[in-house]
Design an enzyme around this catalytic site. Sequence first.
Site, short mmCIF file in Angstrom:
data_model
loop_
_atom_site.label_atom_id
_atom_site.label_comp_id
_atom_site.label_asym_id
_atom_site.label_seq_id
_atom_site.Cartn_x
_atom_site.Cartn_y
_atom_site.Cartn_z
N TYR A 184 0.81 -1.22 0.00
CA TYR A 184 0.00 0.00 0.00
C TYR A 184 0.84 1.27 0.00
O TYR A 184 0.47 2.27 -0.59
CB TYR A 184 -0.94 0.02 1.21
CG TYR A 184 -2.16 -0.84 1.02
CD1 TYR A 184 -3.15 -0.47 0.10
CD2 TYR A 184 -2.34 -2.00 1.76
CE1 TYR A 184 -4.28 -1.26 -0.07
CE2 TYR A 184 -3.47 -2.79 1.59
CZ TYR A 184 -4.44 -2.41 0.67
OH TYR A 184 -5.56 -3.18 0.50
N GLU B 297 6.84 -27.80 17.15
CA GLU B 297 6.04 -27.37 16.01
C GLU B 297 4.72 -26.72 16.43
O GLU B 297 4.10 -26.00 15.67
CB GLU B 297 5.75 -28.61 15.12
CG GLU B 297 4.99 -28.31 13.87
CD GLU B 297 4.59 -29.59 13.11
OE1 GLU B 297 5.20 -30.63 13.33
OE2 GLU B 297 3.65 -29.51 12.31
N ASP C 148 5.57 -32.97 14.58
CA ASP C 148 4.63 -34.08 14.42
C ASP C 148 5.33 -35.24 13.71
O ASP C 148 6.30 -35.03 12.97
CB ASP C 148 3.43 -33.65 13.55
CG ASP C 148 2.36 -32.95 14.39
OD1 ASP C 148 2.38 -33.09 15.62
OD2 ASP C 148 1.53 -32.26 13.79
#
Lengths: 365, 365, 558, 558
Positions: A106, A199, A251
């Site tokens: 912007y 994580e 994981d």
Amino acid sequence: MSRGDKKSQSSIRKEDVRTLIKNIGKRVYKDLDSQIFPTLTLHTRSVKNLVYDPNLRQYVLGASTVTRSSQNIKQIRPFTQLIWLAYFTDKLVSEGKTSTLRDVFYSAQAFDVEFSDQSESDDIITDLEVILSRAREDFNVYPEERSAIFGDLDIEYTVKGYEGRGLNLTSHPDGFLIGPSLSTAEFIDTSAEIIIAVEKGGLFTRFVEEKVHERFKAIIIDTAGQPPRSTRYMLKRLSQELKLPVYVMTDGDIYGEHIAMVIISGSANAAHLRDLAVPTGKWIGVWGSDIIKYKLPSIPLSDIDIKRVHELKRDPRYSGGIWAKELEVFLKIKKKSELEAFAKYGLTTIVDKYLPEKLEEAKSY
Amino acid sequence: MSRGDKKSQSSIRKEDVRTLIKNIGKRVYKDLDSQIFPTLTLHTRSVKNLVYDPNLRQYVLGASTVTRSSQNIKQIRPFTQLIWLAYFTDKLVSEGKTSTLRDVFYSAQAFDVEFSDQSESDDIITDLEVILSRAREDFNVYPEERSAIFGDLDIEYTVKGYEGRGLNLTSHPDGFLIGPSLSTAEFIDTSAEIIIAVEKGGLFTRFVEEKVHERFKAIIIDTAGQPPRSTRYMLKRLSQELKLPVYVMTDGDIYGEHIAMVIISGSANAAHLRDLAVPTGKWIGVWGSDIIKYKLPSIPLSDIDIKRVHELKRDPRYSGGIWAKELEVFLKIKKKSELEAFAKYGLTTIVDKYLPEKLEEAKSY
Amino acid sequence: MPDSKTSFSEISPSEFFYRNRDLAGFSNPARALYSAVRELVENSLDACEAYSIHPDIYVRITAPEGSPNRTDSNHYLLKVLDNGPGVDAKHISRAFGRVFFGSKYELKQARGMFGLGGTMAILYGQITTNKPVVIRSSTDGKTLEVIHMMIDIQTNSPIILRRESLPANGSTGTSVEVTLEGDYPRASIKIQEYFKQTALVNPYANITVVDPQGKLSFYEKATEQLPTPPRETLPHPHGTDVEALRRIIKQSKDPNMLKFLCKNFHRVGDKIARKFLDFAKIDPTMSPDQLSNEDIVTLTDALHNFEEFLQPDGSCLSPLGEEIMKTGIMKELDPEFVVVSVRPPAAYSGFPFIVEVGLVYGSKQLGPGLQLLRFANRIPLLYDEGNDVSWKVMNEEIDWKRYRIPQDAPLAIITHVCSTKIPYKTVGKEYLADRIEVEREIKNAIRDVLRKVYSYLSHKGSLEMVKRKTNIYSHFLPLIAKFSQDLSGAEALPRYKKLLESRGMKDSETNTPETNTPEKEQSEPDTKPLEDEEQKEEKKILRFSKEGQLTLEEFADE
Amino acid sequence: MPDSKTSFSEISPSEFFYRNRDLAGFSNPARALYSAVRELVENSLDACEAYSIHPDIYVRITAPEGSPNRTDSNHYLLKVLDNGPGVDAKHISRAFGRVFFGSKYELKQARGMFGLGGTMAILYGQITTNKPVVIRSSTDGKTLEVIHMMIDIQTNSPIILRRESLPANGSTGTSVEVTLEGDYPRASIKIQEYFKQTALVNPYANITVVDPQGKLSFYEKATEQLPTPPRETLPHPHGTDVEALRRIIKQSKDPNMLKFLCKNFHRVGDKIARKFLDFAKIDPTMSPDQLSNEDIVTLTDALHNFEEFLQPDGSCLSPLGEEIMKTGIMKELDPEFVVVSVRPPAAYSGFPFIVEVGLVYGSKQLGPGLQLLRFANRIPLLYDEGNDVSWKVMNEEIDWKRYRIPQDAPLAIITHVCSTKIPYKTVGKEYLADRIEVEREIKNAIRDVLRKVYSYLSHKGSLEMVKRKTNIYSHFLPLIAKFSQDLSGAEALPRYKKLLESRGMKDSETNTPETNTPEKEQSEPDTKPLEDEEQKEEKKILRFSKEGQLTLEEFADE
């Protein structure tokens, strides 16, 4: 106890990047003043120019370069945008302000160099990174996503208004956001002996609750999935400045493995940057073999997962060691588990049993 | 300066919830001991039983109830899971531990009451909320997403290991994560006179950098999009305990408007809870009319956006005032803008010009 | 074993189509009314064009008069009147009252293919209303032959109820009045669309339509130019089967094989005939009569396998041509931009065909999103779009991304296939089979028009850009100067104005950026989409929805 | 005006189909070979069934002998031999050598519909190979009639080249040997699939197939039960048009309208006939001969509009029935679960039809994902699935979510429509038009089998659960007791064992949870999907991909 010994590292870095930015301006100015159309040369970012460096264990840009010329009617607009970005970020750094990627998009409009969309402005930001060989965080442009840190680390801020103020990173048990202030803070003192990156926010909270920072003398970092670059930079600094080993816990799936890989070896997208990898880091789990060993609740791999395994197998970063071995295990057992799966054995089992076993195991590989 | 005057609010609340939980157990025990199949009665959560309360300006559950019986072969499993959850959360609260929604799902496996998927365990958690008329955060179950807070507020932790320890929420300029510790902290002292909630992390950082907390005597909250319930609960507490007005600033689109609406009037999904709404809160922008007034860069509404406007128009919460008016404006101009769009006029315009004007404007509506 | 259970019988062709009228598009009252209209209109257009007459067709659909004692709401009187050459008095009754009798059995392009449509309309009218058809025809403008007749379906022959010769009003032509069961309310949209599209590909025709509400639509001709009428042609060797070959041999009186080949096949001259006979190991002096059954099969195979026969020429075809097609499109769609691509004649199985494709951009008559209008031998095809070869090409063979056409661009593709034998999949003439040769030509033509609209849109975009900023350098160079001054800390702006002046001199470079860009090889993203498109494996990113609208499937990155 | 440009001519039915052989499924060598096989096999099956003979069909596809001087790689000899009743010597040549001559023109169910297929196969063979067809037939098992013949296409008549009577080997039957151009490599998948599916719906037939490589496939009959042969039927009033009515009037000798109606229409008795005549305002004593043309139209309309005629019965139909269908399915697919739903007879436009739908769960022969096998009058339909009414129903009319069938469930739906007139959309007999009445019956039948598989799968799930835990109460009650003890702080477990014993007595409740659950109304999520399904507007959540695989579209919540 270890102590960061490059006290003004962050501010030196900022001065350094300003010099580099200003040099671009000077060169362009000189050309224009000599009635020459200014050009900028940078390394090509195309896939063809991505080279895997087995020593660095990360992707780097090859030798191929491309020249952007203000003489070319099609290039003059991006050329101007790049110079504007240099001008804009120079102001940011000098005033100690930060900007998001969206803000950059912007902000350009006020200067009549508007971008058609944010992907265009993101591209120019990456161009500037390539030219400077510096991450955008170095010139105070940040993405929105942030992750968190907790542990016995005294820091001293360098951001405007907080210069010299200190904080201990155990003082807020929900953890501290890793934003522009923390990324640029100096590391003063720590009793920690290791860094553990996890994580997931849920596990981060569990680690804090279970006092992993005290029991394992650890600084804990929540990467919130694939960590943003400011967090990878933070990990890099912690590892390098405090000389502490970094352990990554994800994981038990290939996406987790890849998160660990990116932390340790960097990503293809940031092949032009060297300060985002922690080559000495170690992935301690959850491995595919842990799913078997700890009899974790699991779900089957999907077809997409399996396709992804085969893709990763072709990636040179996966060509050996634990990386290749565990990929094969995932492919063989065709299962995946989450960190939370340990809750089956009680909420604290992951801290009481799994973590110490894996840290022990990590010494030997 | 204002001061929270219910010092032990949080711990009272915890004791209160434990009593409620234990009462469930007692009732079930008594039934079993009398050779009666125990039952539990709770308010129905079906759409039919959602009633809009115009006084509260939020959805509440109607009078319809449903009975879960352990005698019913199809209900005995969820019944057992519910009792297990009561047992599990009682332990959580008494030990001062927290659990994520995901952890609850896995934890059940150790007790032979496993859920088939997380949506099932989430459902049971909501059942418990309905029975207790308490939010899951009250019994220490948290979702993963977290937002952030910054401002001159002294807090005192109540979580285990930090009891009595204090912190000032300006001490970390990246902002403080609103996690379990902060949600349950006591509010000790503040010089702030208003609360400003903003939708985006980027703007939050900007506000901190531009010292909105000092210039406007504000506590700033980053809702990170649609705020998680712990953040709405935090806003509610700040508003009630500190008696401070809450202002909400969102993107200039109907999704932003709806974020403000949910903060102020609650959501349909949490119709069984009353502590998540801030009815005195005010949405100060970005309004559709601001897009015109401030000549903001904008993009056209998509068909989906327009469809969504028509949906919201049928929602009783939108039946008047600024809510209805601005919906019509969006529909008329068929445009939307982001908060970052103000960057067109310079990074600080939103703080220097827009914020004061809108705060002023908010006094009169 | 008893044999009484199997009773054999024979049915006439009329009987067959009476029993299986669904096959010819007469499956229900709405569809039947539509089919009757188009079959009669197409007969009229064919008749006019064969005589190079500008067609002037009048169509009226009304509820019939009389019948006071029953409601006739679903019985319509359909009248189709043309200014064609008329039908010879001796042929009228059979031409309209006998299935498999007609004038469309020659090897040249015509709308009709099966010699069936007009008779089917009459047959359907009869079995639903039991009313005779009234046919009026004049071949000389002096006498008007009027015939009231029905069809004896079981014997496939006309029954003339009344016949008179009246003085004509000076003009030739034919009119058919048939009463049939219909459902105009349900058929009206397709019928209107049919006329609109017919006017589009027949812009040299006046068509007047009066609907049951008395509303008149007039499609006025927009050109005096008629397409060249097709000529009958000899069969091409590649399209000749054993049966056809045997018939030719039987009819021909040619003394030897060389003459035989030259005289009876399309584009076979002395030289090619000799080459071929050598290839087929046939003695050029041998008499065709001497060919055994076995020889005929061998010869047929050889005719199919010899690759040096010339492709069919277009003489038996009558494509619209670029000019007429554009005229029709401009007239009916009034678009911002139109382009037409006419392919050279090609052939499938020995049948010549020509593909013409028009592309329309920015017509107010069309909504947003891509549309497909299909035509075959100047007939609009309105049903079963999803089965058509054009649809398949647009859906599966075109890489739309390359042409950078906005997703909702107001774009219509108009495909016209003309051939001596259109490969329809059904007697209802609604969609074309995907013959590989036809598919290829359509693909090439569509690509051609897309290239053109791409360059139109690019150029339009460029011009607009140049218009907005008279000089792109004068916009950006001062900005570069300003930023670099600030960065370098210099006190004054760099002296860049000379550079700007040098650009001002070479104004051409800003006006035609597409052609004059010096570093073309660097501006890859702009030129790449149009290169090597024919060779490359294409990604399919655009799919048609059921309604024929185009929708974009984004390919998410990894 | 000259008239020389328009030359009229007539063609024979053979000629028409010779020119437009695509229409009958003979569009290219691969498709033609497939079509020839099925047309001849279906003729054989029809012949056997009409005489209640267990069909024993032998099919051989070979390259023909001889022809030393050319490559015959694309010429195949197709032989189809059956044990049917044979064809009367006097009919043989026309039955196989004349289009529109046959035994299929009665109003009863048969595989053949157009009386066209066998002749088309022979005609195609002739025009591609110029070889005569050889037909052998015996009606008594003593004499074997052998005919070598070709077709004169222009006159639509057989040309007998050789004819002999030989002693037969004791059995009746017919064999047809036709030489035709083909493409077995490309056709083989469809041909194999054709036989596999034919065996599925004709489990009472032995079929032996020898392919060009000499590979033999034997589909052995699995039942001695033959479906009841269909009987010819009278036309139903709703299906009668003006033409048909006129013919009936002409043939009938009935003295008055009352008798006329009772004698000539399907299921019209004295009572209904009187009611009807009252409705139509016709004097019951009036002679049918007195009906004017106008009257016939009025009468036809009345026949269509009178709603009290009985629906056609199934006597002219020969559905497979649940037992035979299951036998065929078990034999060919060997599934874990099979269910068949046979609908009562229904009618469209006066043509009776019966829909039978089978559902197969867990067959190793089928891959994962939903598959659709379509049949009409015991013919497998293999082409153009996407245009078929069954496909439409499965894709658009069924709310799959209600039946809770996993996305990749190994499920096949088998639809069989039998009718005196199958509403085929093309002569190629590949897909059924979406007649609303047929669509409704298919929908209801599919829903019925889905309800059954749903309850099978639910029950299977329940049984497995019960098997795993012999008593659900004995699992959960102790847990409740333990948790509640802990929560209440009591020192001992509550005395819940009596409760458990009370449950132990009522063991039935745990074994049949589906039926005995007392609070059924509370267990909404389980029963709701199957309630009010007929009335409710259905969401469409399953779509077929082009390959006929079922894919799930998730509806994202707000």
